[in-house]
Design a protein around this motif. Structure first.
Motif, PDB file in Angstrom:
ATOM      1  N   PHE A 146       0.833  -1.201   0.000  1.00 31.04           N
ATOM      2  CA  PHE A 146       0.000   0.000   0.000  1.00 31.04           C
ATOM      3  C   PHE A 146       0.874   1.262   0.000  1.00 31.04           C
ATOM      4  N   GLY A 147       1.916   1.276   0.830  1.00 28.68           N
ATOM      5  CA  GLY A 147       2.842   2.408   0.867  1.00 28.68           C
ATOM      6  C   GLY A 147       3.535   2.618  -0.463  1.00 28.68           C
ATOM      7  N   LEU A 148       3.934   1.521  -1.091  1.00 31.25           N
ATOM      8  CA  LEU A 148       4.568   1.588  -2.399  1.00 31.25           C
ATOM      9  C   LEU A 148       3.621   2.185  -3.434  1.00 31.25           C
ATOM     10  N   LEU A 149       2.363   1.743  -3.428  1.00 34.64           N
ATOM     11  CA  LEU A 149       1.368   2.286  -4.355  1.00 34.64           C
ATOM     12  C   LEU A 149       1.172   3.782  -4.138  1.00 34.64           C
ATOM     13  N   CYS A 150       1.151   4.211  -2.884  1.00 32.30           N
ATOM     14  CA  CYS A 150       0.986   5.638  -2.593  1.00 32.30           C
ATOM     15  C   CYS A 150       2.158   6.440  -3.140  1.00 32.30           C
ATOM     16  N   MET A 151       3.379   5.926  -3.007  1.00 33.14           N
ATOM     17  CA  MET A 151       4.550   6.632  -3.535  1.00 33.14           C
ATOM     18  C   MET A 151       4.508   6.681  -5.055  1.00 33.14           C
ATOM     19  N   ILE A 152       4.125   5.579  -5.692  1.00 32.31           N
ATOM     20  CA  ILE A 152       4.028   5.543  -7.156  1.00 32.31           C
ATOM     21  C   ILE A 152       2.979   6.533  -7.626  1.00 32.31           C
ATOM     22  N   SER A 153       1.854   6.604  -6.926  1.00 35.32           N
ATOM     23  CA  SER A 153       0.771   7.477  -7.367  1.00 35.32           C
ATOM     24  C   SER A 153       1.199   8.933  -7.384  1.00 35.32           C
ATOM     25  N   SER A 154       2.044   9.353  -6.436  1.00 29.00           N
ATOM     26  CA  SER A 154       2.467  10.748  -6.439  1.00 29.00           C
ATOM     27  C   SER A 154       3.362  11.034  -7.635  1.00 29.00           C
ATOM     28  N   ASP A 155       4.160  10.057  -8.085  1.00 24.02           N
ATOM     29  CA  ASP A 155       4.991  10.248  -9.277  1.00 24.02           C
ATOM     30  C   ASP A 155       4.159  10.177 -10.549  1.00 24.02           C
ATOM     31  N   VAL A 156       3.218   9.245 -10.586  1.00 22.42           N
ATOM     32  CA  VAL A 156       2.414   9.041 -11.785  1.00 22.42           C
ATOM     33  C   VAL A 156       1.517  10.238 -12.044  1.00 22.42           C
ATOM     34  N   GLN A 157       1.016  10.865 -10.991  1.00 22.34           N
ATOM     35  CA  GLN A 157       0.047  11.929 -11.191  1.00 22.34           C
ATOM     36  C   GLN A 157       0.679  13.245 -11.612  1.00 22.34           C
ATOM     37  N   GLY A 158       1.981  13.410 -11.463  1.00 22.83           N
ATOM     38  CA  GLY A 158       2.709  14.573 -11.956  1.00 22.83           C
ATOM     39  C   GLY A 158       1.933  15.862 -12.052  1.00 22.83           C
ATOM     40  N   ASP A 159       1.641  16.309 -13.262  1.00 18.63           N
ATOM     41  CA  ASP A 159       0.945  17.566 -13.502  1.00 18.63           C
ATOM     42  C   ASP A 159      -0.547  17.431 -13.237  1.00 18.63           C
ATOM     43  N   ARG A 160      -1.233  18.490 -13.544  1.00 21.50           N
ATOM     44  CA  ARG A 160      -2.691  18.500 -13.436  1.00 21.50           C
ATOM     45  C   ARG A 160      -3.286  18.428 -14.836  1.00 21.50           C
ATOM     46  N   SER A 161      -4.502  17.968 -14.916  1.00 20.06           N
ATOM     47  CA  SER A 161      -5.286  18.076 -16.145  1.00 20.06           C
ATOM     48  C   SER A 161      -6.276  19.221 -15.926  1.00 20.06           C
ATOM     49  N   PHE A 162      -6.920  19.669 -17.008  1.00 24.32           N
ATOM     50  CA  PHE A 162      -7.806  20.826 -16.919  1.00 24.32           C
ATOM     51  C   PHE A 162      -9.098  20.568 -17.681  1.00 24.32           C
ATOM     52  N   ILE A 163     -10.180  21.138 -17.177  1.00 27.36           N
ATOM     53  CA  ILE A 163     -11.461  21.153 -17.881  1.00 27.36           C
ATOM     54  C   ILE A 163     -11.794  22.609 -18.158  1.00 27.36           C
ATOM     55  N   THR A 164     -12.199  22.893 -19.395  1.00 29.26           N
ATOM     56  CA  THR A 164     -12.669  24.239 -19.740  1.00 29.26           C
ATOM     57  C   THR A 164     -14.104  24.142 -20.241  1.00 29.26           C
ATOM     58  N   VAL A 165     -14.890  25.154 -19.920  1.00 25.76           N
ATOM     59  CA  VAL A 165     -16.257  25.297 -20.440  1.00 25.76           C
ATOM     60  C   VAL A 165     -16.351  26.707 -20.986  1.00 25.76           C
TER      61      VAL A 165
END
Length: 142
Positions: free
Chosen positions: A11-30
Motif C-alpha cells: 500500500f505504501g509503495l502504491l501511494c509513492m508511485i501514485s504521487s509520481d504518476v500523477q505529476g501535472d494537473r489536467s484541466f477542464i474548460t467550459v
C-alpha cells in the motif's frame, strides 16, 4: 501479522508511485459560444462541474468567456467530473449536462491535457488537443 506487514508495504509503495504518476494537473474548460446576436440581448450561461469530492462553480459566463479548473486524477483511476450548463437569464428553461472527464483505469497520468467543452446554440461540443470538435450532448428544454 506477516500478511498485514506485506499489505502495508504494498500500500505504501502504491501511494509513492501514485504521487509520481500523477505529476501535472489536467484541466477542464467550459466556454460560452452561444450566438451573441440574439434579439433578447446577451446570452449568458451558468456552468458548474462536480466530482465525487469537489464542486466547481457556479460561474456565469458571457459570450466567449471560459471557466477553467485543474484537477488530479486519483490513483485508482475513478476520477470523474460532470458538468451542468444552464442558459440565462432565468436559468431554468434550457440546460444541458455531460460527463466532462472520466479516468480510464489505474495509474492515469495527468499531463496538462485540457478537456475543452463549448456551449453552442445546437448543443455541447468537445475537443482535446488537435482533434476536431465533436458534438456530444444536446440542450434539454423544461
Amino acid at each position: 501479522m506477516k500478511n498485514l506487514s506485506k499489505f502495508l508495504f504494498v500500500f505504501g509503495l502504491l501511494c509513492m508511485i501514485s504521487s509520481d504518476v500523477q505529476g501535472d494537473r489536467s484541466f477542464i474548460t467550459v466556454k460560452n459560444e452561444l450566438n451573441p446576436k440574439d434579439k433578447a440581448g446577451p446570452r449568458l450561461i451558468m456552468a458548474y462541474c462536480k466530482s465525487k469530492n469537489n464542486m466547481i462553480g457556479p460561474r456565469y459566463l458571457k459570450f466567449e468567456e471560459i471557466m477553467i479548473f485543474g484537477f488530479k486524477t486519483n490513483v485508482w483511476g475513478t476520477t470523474e467530473f460532470w458538468c451542468v450548463v444552464k442558459e440565462g437569464p432565468h436559468y431554468n428553461k434550457r440546460y444541458g449536462s455531460f460527463t466532462a472527464y472520466k479516468a480510464k483505469g489505474l495509474f492515469v497520468k495527468d499531463d496538462g491535457t485540457k478537456w475543452n467543452w463549448s456551449a453552442k446554440d445546437d448543443g455541447f461540443y468537445f475537443h482535446k488537443g488537435n482533434m476536431p470538435s465533436l458534438k456530444l450532448a444536446n440542450w434539454t428544454m423544461n
